[in-house]
Write an enzyme that holds these catalytic residues in place. Structure first.
Site, PDB file in Angstrom:
ATOM      1  N   LYS A   1       0.851  -1.188   0.000  1.00  0.00           N
ATOM      2  CA  LYS A   1       0.000   0.000   0.000  1.00  0.00           C
ATOM      3  C   LYS A   1       0.886   1.237   0.000  1.00  0.00           C
ATOM      4  O   LYS A   1       1.711   1.416   0.896  1.00  0.00           O
ATOM      5  CB  LYS A   1      -0.904  -0.014   1.232  1.00  0.00           C
ATOM      6  CG  LYS A   1      -1.752   1.239   1.353  1.00  0.00           C
ATOM      7  CD  LYS A   1      -2.783   1.121   2.460  1.00  0.00           C
ATOM      8  CE  LYS A   1      -3.536   2.427   2.619  1.00  0.00           C
ATOM      9  NZ  LYS A   1      -4.538   2.356   3.691  1.00  0.00           N
TER      10      LYS A   1
ATOM     11  N   ARG B   1     -10.680   9.944   2.205  1.00  0.00           N
ATOM     12  CA  ARG B   1     -10.513  10.551   3.520  1.00  0.00           C
ATOM     13  C   ARG B   1     -11.661  11.505   3.821  1.00  0.00           C
ATOM     14  O   ARG B   1     -12.071  11.648   4.974  1.00  0.00           O
ATOM     15  CB  ARG B   1      -9.141  11.223   3.628  1.00  0.00           C
ATOM     16  CG  ARG B   1      -8.029  10.167   3.645  1.00  0.00           C
ATOM     17  CD  ARG B   1      -6.627  10.753   3.743  1.00  0.00           C
ATOM     18  NE  ARG B   1      -5.617   9.696   3.549  1.00  0.00           N
ATOM     19  CZ  ARG B   1      -4.341   9.930   3.266  1.00  0.00           C
ATOM     20  NH1 ARG B   1      -3.903  11.180   3.146  1.00  0.00           N
ATOM     21  NH2 ARG B   1      -3.505   8.926   3.115  1.00  0.00           N
TER      22      ARG B   1
ATOM     23  N   LYS C   1       1.372   9.903   5.804  1.00  0.00           N
ATOM     24  CA  LYS C   1       1.475   8.507   6.230  1.00  0.00           C
ATOM     25  C   LYS C   1       2.755   7.847   5.702  1.00  0.00           C
ATOM     26  O   LYS C   1       2.823   6.626   5.586  1.00  0.00           O
ATOM     27  CB  LYS C   1       0.220   7.743   5.783  1.00  0.00           C
ATOM     28  CG  LYS C   1      -1.082   8.320   6.367  1.00  0.00           C
ATOM     29  CD  LYS C   1      -2.283   7.399   6.171  1.00  0.00           C
ATOM     30  CE  LYS C   1      -3.524   7.947   6.876  1.00  0.00           C
ATOM     31  NZ  LYS C   1      -4.668   7.011   6.823  1.00  0.00           N
TER      32      LYS C   1
ATOM     33  N   LYS D   1      -2.233  -1.401  -3.810  1.00  0.00           N
ATOM     34  CA  LYS D   1      -3.102  -0.232  -3.680  1.00  0.00           C
ATOM     35  C   LYS D   1      -2.280   1.046  -3.728  1.00  0.00           C
ATOM     36  O   LYS D   1      -1.273   1.094  -3.033  1.00  0.00           O
ATOM     37  CB  LYS D   1      -3.833  -0.339  -2.342  1.00  0.00           C
ATOM     38  CG  LYS D   1      -4.735   0.822  -2.040  1.00  0.00           C
ATOM     39  CD  LYS D   1      -5.338   0.648  -0.670  1.00  0.00           C
ATOM     40  CE  LYS D   1      -6.122   1.897  -0.345  1.00  0.00           C
ATOM     41  NZ  LYS D   1      -6.461   1.964   1.033  1.00  0.00           N
TER      42      LYS D   1
ATOM     43  N   SER E   1     -10.344   5.678  -4.352  1.00  0.00           N
ATOM     44  CA  SER E   1     -11.296   6.780  -4.509  1.00  0.00           C
ATOM     45  C   SER E   1     -10.852   7.800  -5.557  1.00  0.00           C
ATOM     46  O   SER E   1     -11.665   8.252  -6.367  1.00  0.00           O
ATOM     47  CB  SER E   1     -11.506   7.451  -3.156  1.00  0.00           C
ATOM     48  OG  SER E   1     -10.261   7.864  -2.605  1.00  0.00           O
TER      49      SER E   1
ATOM     50  N   TYR F   1     -15.373   0.955  -6.501  1.00  0.00           N
ATOM     51  CA  TYR F   1     -16.645   1.640  -6.257  1.00  0.00           C
ATOM     52  C   TYR F   1     -17.577   1.489  -7.456  1.00  0.00           C
ATOM     53  O   TYR F   1     -18.759   1.787  -7.369  1.00  0.00           O
ATOM     54  CB  TYR F   1     -16.393   3.124  -5.939  1.00  0.00           C
ATOM     55  CG  TYR F   1     -15.476   3.288  -4.743  1.00  0.00           C
ATOM     56  CD1 TYR F   1     -15.959   3.120  -3.453  1.00  0.00           C
ATOM     57  CD2 TYR F   1     -14.113   3.549  -4.901  1.00  0.00           C
ATOM     58  CE1 TYR F   1     -15.127   3.210  -2.354  1.00  0.00           C
ATOM     59  CE2 TYR F   1     -13.266   3.646  -3.812  1.00  0.00           C
ATOM     60  CZ  TYR F   1     -13.781   3.484  -2.539  1.00  0.00           C
ATOM     61  OH  TYR F   1     -12.943   3.559  -1.454  1.00  0.00           O
TER      62      TYR F   1
HETATM   63  C1  PBG Z   1      -6.983   3.707   5.671  1.00  0.00           C
HETATM   64  C2  PBG Z   1      -7.510   3.424   4.305  1.00  0.00           C
HETATM   65  C3  PBG Z   1      -7.421   4.311   3.241  1.00  0.00           C
HETATM   66  C4  PBG Z   1      -8.076   3.723   2.156  1.00  0.00           C
HETATM   67  C5  PBG Z   1      -8.554   2.480   2.589  1.00  0.00           C
HETATM   68  N1  PBG Z   1      -8.173   2.305   3.916  1.00  0.00           N
HETATM   69  C6  PBG Z   1      -6.841   5.673   3.169  1.00  0.00           C
HETATM   70  C7  PBG Z   1      -5.543   5.954   3.778  1.00  0.00           C
HETATM   71  O1  PBG Z   1      -4.663   5.092   3.899  1.00  0.00           O
HETATM   72  O2  PBG Z   1      -5.349   7.115   4.132  1.00  0.00           O
HETATM   73  C8  PBG Z   1      -8.218   4.370   0.826  1.00  0.00           C
HETATM   74  C9  PBG Z   1      -9.271   3.864  -0.086  1.00  0.00           C
HETATM   75  C10 PBG Z   1      -9.605   4.769  -1.210  1.00  0.00           C
HETATM   76  O3  PBG Z   1      -8.957   5.819  -1.433  1.00  0.00           O
HETATM   77  O4  PBG Z   1     -10.560   4.437  -1.907  1.00  0.00           O
HETATM   78  N2  PBG Z   1      -6.831   2.707   6.537  1.00  0.00           N
END
Ligand code: PBG
Length: 334
Positions: free
Chosen positions: A202, A212, A225, A256, A282, A321
């Site tokens: 990730k 978010r 992060k 991801k 997203s 989605y």
């Molecule tokens: C956080 C988490 C995130 C997403 C899924 N789980 C965002 C992040 O790491 O800040 C993102 C999913 C998306 O953008 O569709 N645990």
């Protein structure tokens, strides 16, 4: 080694593209409804379907509406749904205790879906960001996201989700050593059939921006992060992370975001041959929706092409989605 091809005109590669029938016959990859995991957002209340402005066509739903959505997904043939909680700033605390509360929105949604639509697999999210006052996936001590204390909380969160009836646990936190700890706890508690789909590779990505907003973390998040999510410049590191999580007991692994990281999907699938998933996140979704709303691209065609790309890159499935919209199109084509 590639087999040699006869020179032109004995070989005319356009022959294989001449008609829909021949193209169908020679197509190397296919997309099907059973490739989809549908991420949904659950919130407090009753009878609520609240649009998310940064994700056109996506809603935050109360538990009763999530159950309706799960039924719709199952009727379309979508095999799995993934639950993310929306939490207001008042519901967030420094100790993140909401994360393992059996009555939190996510756990209530899991129980309600498993009671009403038992045939759909339910996946969860394991990370503290949706319960944390500062929006991070782990506990913060003196400005540092601490690893080992976070794992204890993630294990409690995992067990509460398994108790609620989750089929697939989805750790998205990127702490070191959490898969082994979660697997051991699940085995000890008698949840040997509960699976783990590790968000193993990730990346620290700006493509998560609309998510978010969706979960209420945008205002909460302090800093970035980058000390736990991957650097976008890295590729070998993804293989080390995937190998580590498989050795610790992950049943399935994820890359991801999705489209900007298809090279990683391909390397992961070729190297390990494990069940491999990509998350079309997203930002990827909202870019397509925004361009389609402006009439700059054909939304349906771009959606289907983007999903097929994941199959071509070696993925066994896609968190998207678009799942219901794509499923409707695929079902109509039959
Ligand atoms: C956080 C988490 C995130 C997403 C899924 N789980 C965002 C992040 O790491 O800040 C993102 C999913 C998306 O953008 O569709 N645990």
């Amino acid at each position: 080694m590639r087999p040699t091809q006869a020179p032109f005109p004995a070989t005319r590669l356009r022959r294989a593209r001449q008609s829909p029938a021949i193209r169908a016959l020679t197509r190397e990859n296919s997309l099907s409804v059973s490739d989809f995991i549908w991420p949904v957002f659950v919130r407090a209340g009753d009878g609520i379907e609240e649009p998310i402005p940064s994700m056109p066509g996506v809603f935050r739903r109360s538990v009763d509406k999530i159950v309706e959505a799960a039924r719709e997904a199952a009727d379309l043939g979508i095999p799995a749904i993934c639950i993310f909680p929306y939490t207001s700033i008042e519901e967030r605390t420094e100790d993140c205790a909401g994360a393992w509360d059996p009555e939190n929105h996510a756990n209530r949604a899991i129980r309600a879906i498993k009671a009403a639509v038992p045939q759909i697999a339910v996946m969860t999210d394991v990370a503290l960001d949706t319960y944390n006052i500062n929006g991070h996936d782990g506990f913060v001590e003196n400005g540092e996201i601490v690893n080992d204390r976070t794992i204890e909380a993630l294990v409690k969160m995992t067990l509460s989700q398994a108790e609620a009836g989750a089929d697939i646990i989805g750790p998205s936190d990127m702490m070191d050593g959490r898969i082994g700890a979660m697997r051991a706890a699940l085995e000890t508690a008698g949840h040997q059939n509960v699976m783990i789909l590790s968000y193993a590779a990730k990346y620290a990505s700006a493509f998560y921006g609309p998510f978010r907003d969706a979960v209420g973390a945008s205002g909460a998040l302090t800093g970035d992060k980058k000390t736990y999510q991957m650097d976008p410049g890295n590729s070998d590191e993804a293989l080390r992370l995937i190998e580590r999580d498989l050795r610790e007991g992950a049943d399935m692994v994820m890359v991801k975001p999705g489209m900007p990281y298809l090279d990683i999907c391909r390397r992961v699938k070729d190297t390990f041959g494990a069940p491999t998933y990509a998350y079309q996140v997203s930002g990827e979704f909202s870019m397509i929706q925004a361009a389609a709303e402006h009439g700059w691209v054909d939304g349906e065609k771009v959606m289907m092409e983007s999903l097929m790309a994941f199959k071509r890159a070696g993925c066994d499935g896609i968190l998207t989605y678009f799942a219901p919209a794509a499923a409707r199109l695929l079902n109509a084509q039959q």
